[in-house]
Scaffold this active site. Structure first.
Site, short mmCIF file in Angstrom:
data_model
loop_
_atom_site.label_atom_id
_atom_site.label_comp_id
_atom_site.label_asym_id
_atom_site.label_seq_id
_atom_site.Cartn_x
_atom_site.Cartn_y
_atom_site.Cartn_z
CB CYS A 1 -4.10 5.53 6.63
SG CYS A 1 -5.08 6.56 5.71
CG HIS B 1 -4.60 2.38 3.25
ND1 HIS B 1 -3.54 2.66 2.46
CD2 HIS B 1 -5.06 3.54 3.76
CE1 HIS B 1 -3.36 3.77 2.58
NE2 HIS B 1 -4.26 4.26 3.41
CB THR C 1 -1.05 0.06 1.30
OG1 THR C 1 -2.10 0.97 0.81
CG2 THR C 1 -0.58 0.20 2.50
#
Lengths: 213, 165
Positions: free
Chosen positions: B32, B49, B26
């Site tokens: 995040c 995520h 990711t």
């Protein structure tokens, strides 16, 4: 009715006008600051997934210089002024008069950082002032914060308010570029205005467009 | 990063599973958190995520479970088990949860990075999943890539190079 289904073409056109007025004012400010002609494209209003929003800014890993501020007042939201590094370099060289300056490697020159922060301050301030004058809505910008990092990491922060309501964001995007400046990348300087989900009602009311809820 | 193997990409508020020899990645994690839950013996891994700490923040009942720490961890565990992982062999690694911008504002959402990190920790604890290693906090964006074959998590940061945890 879900959050994104409440928007019609008419609503989106009104939001486009907001982008036109705000970014038009910011482009004029930038033009005065650099004493150069600044080109502005027609604002784009899009309902996008979070990943699409990040793609609009050049892709998650693209490194940019971004000024971010929170808008407080009657129509809260987030605002980003995003510059690809080569364009930030270009503007700052002109502002501080140092042709060797570059943001490619830290530690960054303090004066250059301060100039970039000031550039973001002036442009986002003029964008919001125009918007506030036009809509008669009280908007108070927070002190802008400057960050040089991956676009995904920067933009996702402005998506937090939206993420509580939907998997989509409404973004008012306007690109700015110095006339004749040959960009080696496809991404220009962008203003991204992200009103919080609850702010659309206030904005549409101020613009005199019927809410169809 | 390794480009010869196929890499599964996880978007924002997204989750996926991979098996050896596939990698999973990711990009551009800020506040995040990227959480990886894996079964090292069975060479299977899942990554989420995560954007927000808890699903009670959702203002819509029909929400995306990958977006919230509480629902994402639960979903990853059940997907892993359904795909052959052993619940008692699961381990985790995590990265992200940065504070990208420094604001004096009182708004709690401005502190979302640290809240995401502690929410993911609590959830992993709830499922008795041990956190093998983590790289959280700070104020930089991260791109992460996990290899289920050797259990290594690669972390790329702008101007700070790449590290393995």
């Amino acid at each position: 009715m879900t959050f994104i289904n409440q928007f019609t073409t008419v609503h989106l056109d009104f939001l486009k006008e907001i982008g036109n007025i705000g970014a038009g004012n910011a482009a004029t400010a930038l033009s005065k600051l650099l004493n150069k002609k600044i080109e502005m494209n027609v604002p784009d209003v899009r309902i996008v997934s979070f990943d699409e929003m990040v793609e609009m800014a050049g892709g998650a890993e693209n490194v940019v210089a971004s000024v971010f501020l929170r808008i407080e007042g009657d129509a809260p939201g987030s605002m980003f002024f995003v510059l690809p590094l080569h364009q930030a370099n270009h503007f700052i060289k002109q502002m501080i008069g140092d042709i060797h300056f570059s943001f490619e490697q830290p530690p960054y020159n303090e004066m250059a950082l301060s100039a970039l922060q000031e550039l973001g301050n002036i442009l986002s301030g003029s964008y919001l002032t125009a918007l506030s004058d036009f809509t008669h809505i009280s908007l108070y910008p927070s002190v802008p914060a400057l960050e040089i990092d991956m676009v995904g990491a920067i933009i996702s922060f402005g998506l937090i308010e939206h993420s509580q309501v939907s998997d989509y964001a409404i973004v008012i995007d306007t690109a700015l570029n110095e006339e004749g400046f040959v960009s080696t990348e496809t991404v220009n300087g962008h203003f991204f205005l992200l009103p919080d989900p609850n702010s659309f009602k206030t904005l549409f009311k101020a613009l005199g467009v019927e809410d169809n809820e | 990063m390794n480009n010869t193997l196929s890499v599964e990409k996880v978007g924002i508020a997204d989750l996926k599973l991979v098996k050896t020899p596939q990698l999973i990645r990711t990009s551009g994690l800020g506040s995040c958190v990227g959480v990886i839950i894996y079964d090292f013996e069975r060479k299977i891994a899942g990554m989420a995520h995560v954007m927000l700490p808890e699903s009670s923040l959702a203002k819509d009942n029909n929400f995306n479970p990958a977006k919230y720490a509480d629902t994402a961890v639960e979903k990853l565990v059940s997907l892993l088990v359904a795909n052959g992982a052993k619940a008692t062999s699961l381990k985790a690694k995590m990265a992200g949860g940065a504070q990208m911008f420094q604001f004096s504002s009182a708004n709690e959402l401005m502190r979302i990075g640290p809240r995401n990190v502690s929410a993911v920790r609590n959830e992993l604890d709830r499922f008795n999943i041990h956190i093998v290693s983590e790289d959280v906090g700070g104020n930089s964006g991260r791109t992460i890539e996990f290899n289920p074959t050797n259990g290594i998590l690669l972390i790329k940061t702008v101007n700070k190079g790449t590290k393995e945890i």
